[in-house]
Enzyme design. Structure first.
Site, PDB file in Angstrom:
ATOM      1  N   HIS B  79      39.232  85.870 -71.039  1.00 38.15           N
ATOM      2  CA  HIS B  79      39.909  86.244 -69.792  1.00 38.15           C
ATOM      3  C   HIS B  79      40.383  84.988 -69.064  1.00 38.15           C
ATOM      4  CE1 HIS B  79      40.578  87.779 -65.706  1.00 38.15           C
ATOM      5  NE2 HIS B  79      39.686  86.918 -65.272  1.00 38.15           N
ATOM      6  N   ASP B 108      72.274  73.912 -67.380  1.00 43.54           N
ATOM      7  CA  ASP B 108      71.152  74.387 -68.196  1.00 43.54           C
ATOM      8  C   ASP B 108      70.036  73.363 -68.068  1.00 43.54           C
ATOM      9  OD1 ASP B 108      69.477  75.447 -70.282  1.00 43.54           O
ATOM     10  OD2 ASP B 108      71.251  76.390 -71.137  1.00 43.54           O
ATOM     11  N   TRP B 144      35.545  79.387 -70.382  1.00 42.06           N
ATOM     12  CA  TRP B 144      36.849  78.736 -70.587  1.00 42.06           C
ATOM     13  C   TRP B 144      36.712  77.224 -70.473  1.00 42.06           C
ATOM     14  CZ3 TRP B 144      40.441  75.857 -67.634  1.00 42.06           C
ATOM     15  CH2 TRP B 144      40.065  75.601 -66.319  1.00 42.06           C
ATOM     16  N   SER B 172      53.147  72.953 -75.980  1.00 41.27           N
ATOM     17  CA  SER B 172      54.157  73.737 -75.276  1.00 41.27           C
ATOM     18  C   SER B 172      54.300  73.279 -73.828  1.00 41.27           C
ATOM     19  CB  SER B 172      53.778  75.216 -75.345  1.00 41.27           C
ATOM     20  OG  SER B 172      54.484  75.948 -74.390  1.00 41.27           O
ATOM     21  N   SER B 173      53.164  73.090 -73.159  1.00 46.58           N
ATOM     22  CA  SER B 173      53.214  72.673 -71.752  1.00 46.58           C
ATOM     23  C   SER B 173      53.837  71.299 -71.600  1.00 46.58           C
ATOM     24  CB  SER B 173      51.806  72.609 -71.160  1.00 46.58           C
ATOM     25  OG  SER B 173      51.287  73.889 -71.043  1.00 46.58           O
ATOM     26  N   HIS B 256      40.754  69.347 -63.112  1.00 48.21           N
ATOM     27  CA  HIS B 256      41.102  69.429 -61.705  1.00 48.21           C
ATOM     28  C   HIS B 256      42.597  69.318 -61.447  1.00 48.21           C
ATOM     29  CE1 HIS B 256      40.026  70.461 -57.776  1.00 48.21           C
ATOM     30  NE2 HIS B 256      41.004  69.683 -57.404  1.00 48.21           N
ATOM     31  N   GLU B 258      44.739  70.281 -63.397  1.00 46.63           N
ATOM     32  CA  GLU B 258      45.196  71.588 -63.883  1.00 46.63           C
ATOM     33  C   GLU B 258      45.177  72.630 -62.757  1.00 46.63           C
ATOM     34  OE1 GLU B 258      46.415  72.818 -66.631  1.00 46.63           O
ATOM     35  OE2 GLU B 258      46.189  74.946 -66.195  1.00 46.63           O
ATOM     36  N   TYR B 260      45.734  72.097 -59.695  1.00 51.70           N
ATOM     37  CA  TYR B 260      46.902  71.882 -58.838  1.00 51.70           C
ATOM     38  C   TYR B 260      48.188  72.201 -59.568  1.00 51.70           C
ATOM     39  CZ  TYR B 260      43.598  70.222 -55.531  1.00 51.70           C
ATOM     40  OH  TYR B 260      42.543  70.178 -54.666  1.00 51.70           O
ATOM     41  N   SER B 271      57.511  77.891 -49.702  1.00 51.07           N
ATOM     42  CA  SER B 271      58.378  77.107 -48.819  1.00 51.07           C
ATOM     43  C   SER B 271      59.833  77.543 -48.904  1.00 51.07           C
ATOM     44  CB  SER B 271      58.278  75.613 -49.169  1.00 51.07           C
ATOM     45  OG  SER B 271      56.946  75.194 -49.063  1.00 51.07           O
ATOM     46  N   HIS B 305      33.650  66.765 -58.611  1.00 51.07           N
ATOM     47  CA  HIS B 305      33.068  67.751 -57.695  1.00 51.07           C
ATOM     48  C   HIS B 305      32.753  69.065 -58.412  1.00 51.07           C
ATOM     49  CE1 HIS B 305      37.344  69.161 -56.339  1.00 51.07           C
ATOM     50  NE2 HIS B 305      36.922  69.912 -57.329  1.00 51.07           N
ATOM     51  N   HIS B 306      33.213  69.198 -59.661  1.00 61.16           N
ATOM     52  CA  HIS B 306      32.823  70.364 -60.452  1.00 61.16           C
ATOM     53  C   HIS B 306      31.458  70.158 -61.099  1.00 61.16           C
ATOM     54  CE1 HIS B 306      36.873  72.212 -60.344  1.00 61.16           C
ATOM     55  NE2 HIS B 306      37.282  70.971 -60.267  1.00 61.16           N
ATOM     56  N   THR B 331      46.601  69.605 -47.575  1.00 59.61           N
ATOM     57  CA  THR B 331      46.716  71.056 -47.751  1.00 59.61           C
ATOM     58  C   THR B 331      46.859  71.728 -46.397  1.00 59.61           C
ATOM     59  OG1 THR B 331      45.217  70.746 -49.601  1.00 59.61           O
ATOM     60  CG2 THR B 331      45.732  73.005 -49.000  1.00 59.61           C
ATOM     61  N   LYS B 334      50.339  71.534 -45.053  1.00 56.53           N
ATOM     62  CA  LYS B 334      51.243  72.543 -45.612  1.00 56.53           C
ATOM     63  C   LYS B 334      51.116  73.861 -44.867  1.00 56.53           C
ATOM     64  CE  LYS B 334      52.326  70.993 -50.096  1.00 56.53           C
ATOM     65  NZ  LYS B 334      53.732  71.297 -49.929  1.00 56.53           N
ATOM     66  N   ARG B 453      27.037  83.067 -61.869  1.00 57.53           N
ATOM     67  CA  ARG B 453      28.205  83.601 -62.556  1.00 57.53           C
ATOM     68  C   ARG B 453      27.916  83.721 -64.050  1.00 57.53           C
ATOM     69  NH1 ARG B 453      32.239  78.377 -62.854  1.00 57.53           N
ATOM     70  NH2 ARG B 453      33.583  79.848 -63.908  1.00 57.53           N
TER      71      ARG B 453
END
Lengths: 375, 528
Positions: B79, B108, B144, B172-173, B256, B258, B260, B271, B305-306, B331, B334, B453
């Site tokens: 998931h 293009d 994951w 791909s990315s 991390h 990722e 963002y 915006s 921090h993870h 943040t 924004k 979790r």
């Protein structure tokens, strides 16, 4: 006390002290856990205030500044003053928050001058506790019956939060935990102590607590550690120092006596029936989590014992003993020599070699295990 | 290039394309590829969502009812992977493909053949990942985040497929990101200087740099997992001199940024939408750009921090706590800018705006819990509980996914030439808004009360809160079927959309007809 959504909302805004216990962070029973709780409430209230201001302005704008009310849009699109203000002010709030957080963190990480040291070792899926000051060590496993998990029996009050052998620590003393693991990463967490420390294989982490209130405190493994991650709880009993002293000395004497008895029992021969009965019990509590009660294992992950492999090979009896006693390097198979008595290992191997139609007819005695262990 | 005089005819003239399956297989057209990405991500959203339904069904009551713990772990793992790599990231790439050339006045993407390839390897990557679920012993079951040694020594052979599919998604990315950067840097219409670019273009440019910086790190991490498992290396095995915590450092150095990558393009979308429906210029354009750039830079300094509970030195914990708290500043800027944009505007509340407003509030709630998580001593209590699950679903579902929904509603008229069904859209919005909060808000309480979790079963004290959560989950899942129906309906027909269907919308994409012709801006537009 049933939780209702309304209560949830009330607790969110701090209206209901009673509901807080169930819906808010555990306040805990140590000085550190109380400081952590205070930090939590402080940052929570800061967020609430900012939220009320920001969302308030947004809603005022959404209600009043609508096209349907004939509003003409204003033309402004920048203001250095305002922009500097809303950069600096949050920064200052954060500095204000960082100061108490820093001092709490430094206190939490100071593991010096411990009165009692316990080594905590996680393995799939149980905890092992070893006291440094006494010759006491034991495994601590989930005590909830499988039937409750499978919804056949009614669930008990401490469903999934009960163990066979809880950790016992003294109150009012600084207890240091040396946390490590035998296989994958686990995490030893007791919310009431605000202690959560990862158990990393091959490394030792330190944590400590000083519990003021005698009581029973429950926690769980917090790091995904495989199939039964949800089934390796932690139970800690904090006793008054005198009670603790008595408990640890009694337990120490018991364990020494048990080890002596085991040596004496080496010569004792057990019958096939005795071995099978004992073996089945040990198998279901220790081995079935991976190899399954049916002996079928989980294809691709845990090998089957029924009808294949060493358990039916008459030549491989000693190899079978070696696997159970010493484990298999680089797999999930643990070394059970340290976890079970020789008699138990003998029984479980006999069981594995004769149950599920394996019928090798082999019996294994404690002396056989002793021979392999002393090789 | 033909003469300027018959330029209009020229464009129409070229508006033919191969038909049938070959049009989609061989296309190098940014609009076709954009559509492919968007449909693909919607399909993945439903596959990943179906897995979430399995998870919520099992957690509806204490005890094991529907699935075995091992399968439950596969569901949580796949998931997460599907939603991150299959739903959110391709949706943003699809939006980038469709919108960036039109927003900067380019005909293009700069590298159209690579563009085709970067899309078409994705279905294979996910076919490999999903097929691993049918292997003996099942698919990846280590979360994951695939922490070693659970993903190395203790995993089954689906790990090899998992690693291979991660490599494909990463390639791909990276190709997508290169294309975005090259396009933006080289193909802007004359006069479209950097500080005139729409914020969606800006945020994607920064996102693309993040992608190029961190996807190779992910590739390194999965490769080390592969060699540890199959080729006898010991990167993450203490017995061979390695360190399992090093895996987490490498993973989160990717992980991390990722996070963002999955939210910066949202900032760009919001915006664009808020000013359009406020009929007022975006407040603080320049500070928005700088805030995005600072968030991107800070994202490289906060990974640990993870992993506060892994046992880091105190000074490291302090460093990562301070840096993480610091992210709240840009943040915040924004969010304040968006509120200031609304202030004294003339607002209307079409569906894109509703999703955008919900985004601002709910993303901010996710930001608040993020700020709470940043405080290291308290993080020890929150870490690996449902509080974290609530936090990242607020930023990813009501954040990233809501912004994608907003974008879809905003640009559907441009893509299809039809207005979407506003009644259905409002129904979709309100059912989603209510159910998503019933789904994720109670998770905060479960986490605070101590529910870890990634567990298939829980103690009875968490029963009520899980039941509410599951009901919200089913309702949210069902609500998305409305969106699917609405999209199909809008593609097939509907009220004709004007070139600029939104009164306050700004940007070059609204200067071309709706639906946007197959080729746009073959002659660059003039930007004042």
């Amino acid at each position: 006390m049933k939780m209702k959504p309304l209560l949830a909302l009330m607790a969110l805004f701090g209206f209901s002290a009673q509901a807080q216990n169930r819906l808010n962070l555990t306040q805990g029973v140590t000085d550190v856990s109380n400081r952590v709780y205070d930090l939590h409430m402080t940052i929570f209230y800061i967020c609430c205030v900012i939220g009320v201001v920001v969302f308030g302005l947004m809603f005022i704008s959404m209600i009043r500044h609508r096209k349907s009310k004939g509003r003409e849009p204003a033309k402004f699109h920048e203001s250095v003053k305002v922009e500097v203000a809303w950069t600096i002010i949050p920064f200052l709030i954060l500095v204000g928050m960082a100061i108490p957080a820093t001092s709490t963190l430094i206190a939490m990480e100071d593991t010096s001058d411990a009165d009692v040291t316990v080594q905590v070792t996680g393995s799939q899926w149980k905890w092992h506790y070893k006291y440094f000051e006494h010759e006491v060590e034991f495994f601590s496993r989930l005590a909830t019956q499988q039937e409750q998990i499978q919804n056949k029996f009614e669930k008990s009050e401490n469903y999934l939060l009960e163990v066979d052998n809880p950790l016992v620590i003294p109150t009012g003393q600084k207890v240091r935990f040396l946390v490590t693991s035998d296989d994958v990463i686990h995490s030893w967490w007791v919310p009431d102590f605000a202690v959560k420390k990862d158990a990393n294989p091959g490394f030792i982490n330190e944590a400590w607590t000083r519990v003021e209130e005698p009581g029973i405190y429950r926690g769980q493994c917090a790091e995904l550690c495989g199939k039964d991650h949800g089934f390796m709880p932690i139970v800690v009993i904090a006793k008054e120092p005198a009670d603790y002293q008595k408990w640890i000395e009694d337990t120490e004497a018991e364990q020494i006596a048990a080890r002596e008895r085991e040596q004496e029992l080496l010569d004792m021969e057990m019958s096939m029936d005795e071995l099978m009965a004992m073996g089945e019990k040990i198998y279901n509590s220790t081995c079935a989590a991976c190899h399954q009660a049916s002996g079928q294992g989980i294809p691709g992950t845990f090998p089957a014992l029924a009808g294949e492999g060493v358990s039916i090979d008459p030549e491989a009896r000693d190899q079978h003993i070696d696997i159970v006693v010493n484990g298999v390097q680089g797999t999930a198979m643990q070394a059970f020599g340290a976890q079970l008595t020789m008699q138990e290992i003998a029984a479980v191997i006999t069981y594995e070699r004769n149950a599920w139609g394996n019928d090798t007819g082999d019996t294994v005695q404690a002396a056989d295990i002793n021979a392999v262990m002393n090789q | 290039m033909s003469t300027v005089v018959d330029d209009i005819h020229h464009e129409e003239h070229h508006d033919h394309k191969p038909s049938g399956i070959t049009r989609w297989l061989f296309t190098t057209n940014h609009k076709d590829i954009g559509s492919l990405y968007l449909w693909f991500s919607l399909i993945m959203f439903f596959i990943g969502g179906a897995m979430a339904m399995v998870i919520r069904a099992e957690l509806f009551q204490p005890g094991l009812q529907l699935v075995e713990p091992n399968f439950f772990n596969q569901m949580t793992t796949v998931h997460g992977l599907i939603m991150v790599f299959g739903a959110v990231m391709p949706a943003f790439t699809g939006l980038a493909n469709w919108m960036i050339p039109m927003m900067i006045g380019a005909p293009d993407m700069a590298l159209p053949r690579m563009n085709n390839w970067s899309f078409w390897i994705l279905p294979f990557g996910f076919a490999i990942l999903l097929s691993s679920l049918f292997l003996e012993g099942g698919g990846p079951n280590f979360g994951w985040t695939f922490y070693a040694p659970l993903s190395t020594t203790y995993s089954n052979d689906s790990t090899a497929l998992f690693v291979f599919s991660m490599h494909i998604l990463g390639i791909s990315s990276i190709m997508g990101a290169i294309n975005v950067i090259v396009t933006i840097m080289n193909m802007r219409a004359p006069g479209m200087n950097y500080m005139k670019m729409p914020l969606f273009v800006w945020t994607w440019l920064i996102t693309a740099f993040l992608l190029i910086a961190v996807m190779p790190v992910l590739a390194g991490a999965v490769t080390m997992v592969l060699t540890d498992k199959y080729f006898g290396t010991s990167f993450f095995d203490a017995a061979g001199g390695g360190d399992p915590v090093m895996f987490q450092h490498i993973f989160w150095f990717f992980g991390h940024p990722e996070v963002y990558i999955m939210i910066l393009p949202s900032f760009g979308i919001i915006s664009a939408i808020i000013p359009a429906f406020t009929r007022k210029q975006l407040f603080g354009y320049a500070s928005m750009v700088y805030a995005t750039a600072s968030i991107a830079i800070l994202s490289f300094l906060v990974w640990a921090h993870h992993m506060f509970t892994t046992g880091m030195p105190v000074f490291a914990e302090l460093f990562f706590m301070y840096c993480t708290m610091l992210i709240a500043v840009p943040t915040g800027v924004k969010v304040f800018n968006w509120v200031a944009t609304m202030w004294r505007g003339a607002m209307t509340f079409e569906t894109p705006m509703l999703f955008a407003l919900a985004f601002v509030i709910l993303f901010t709630i996710g930001g608040f819990s993020g700020l709470m998580l940043a405080i290291t001593p308290v993080d020890f209590q929150y870490h690996d509980t449902y509080f974290v699950v609530a936090h990242f679903h607020y930023v990813l579902v009501t954040g990233a996914v809501f912004s994608i929904m907003a974008a879809a509603y905003y640009w559907l008229p441009k893509w299809t030439g039809h207005m979407y069904d506003e009644t259905l859209a409002k129904l979709h919005f309100w059912t989603s808004l209510i159910s998503v909060n019933v789904l994720f808000f109670p998770m905060h309480f479960a986490g605070l009360a101590g529910m870890p979790r990634r567990i298939p079963d829980y103690s009875i004290q968490f029963a009520d809160v899980n039941q509410i959560t599951s009901i919200g989950g089913f309702a949210f899942g069902l609500s998305q079927l409305i969106f699917l129906w609405l999209c199909i309906k809008c593609v097939r027909g509907g009220e004709k959309a004007a070139a600029k269907p939104w009164e306050g919308a700004e940007g070059l994409e609204w200067t071309v007809p709706s639906p946007a012709p197959y080729h746009t801006f073959e002659k660059p537009p003039k930007v004042e």
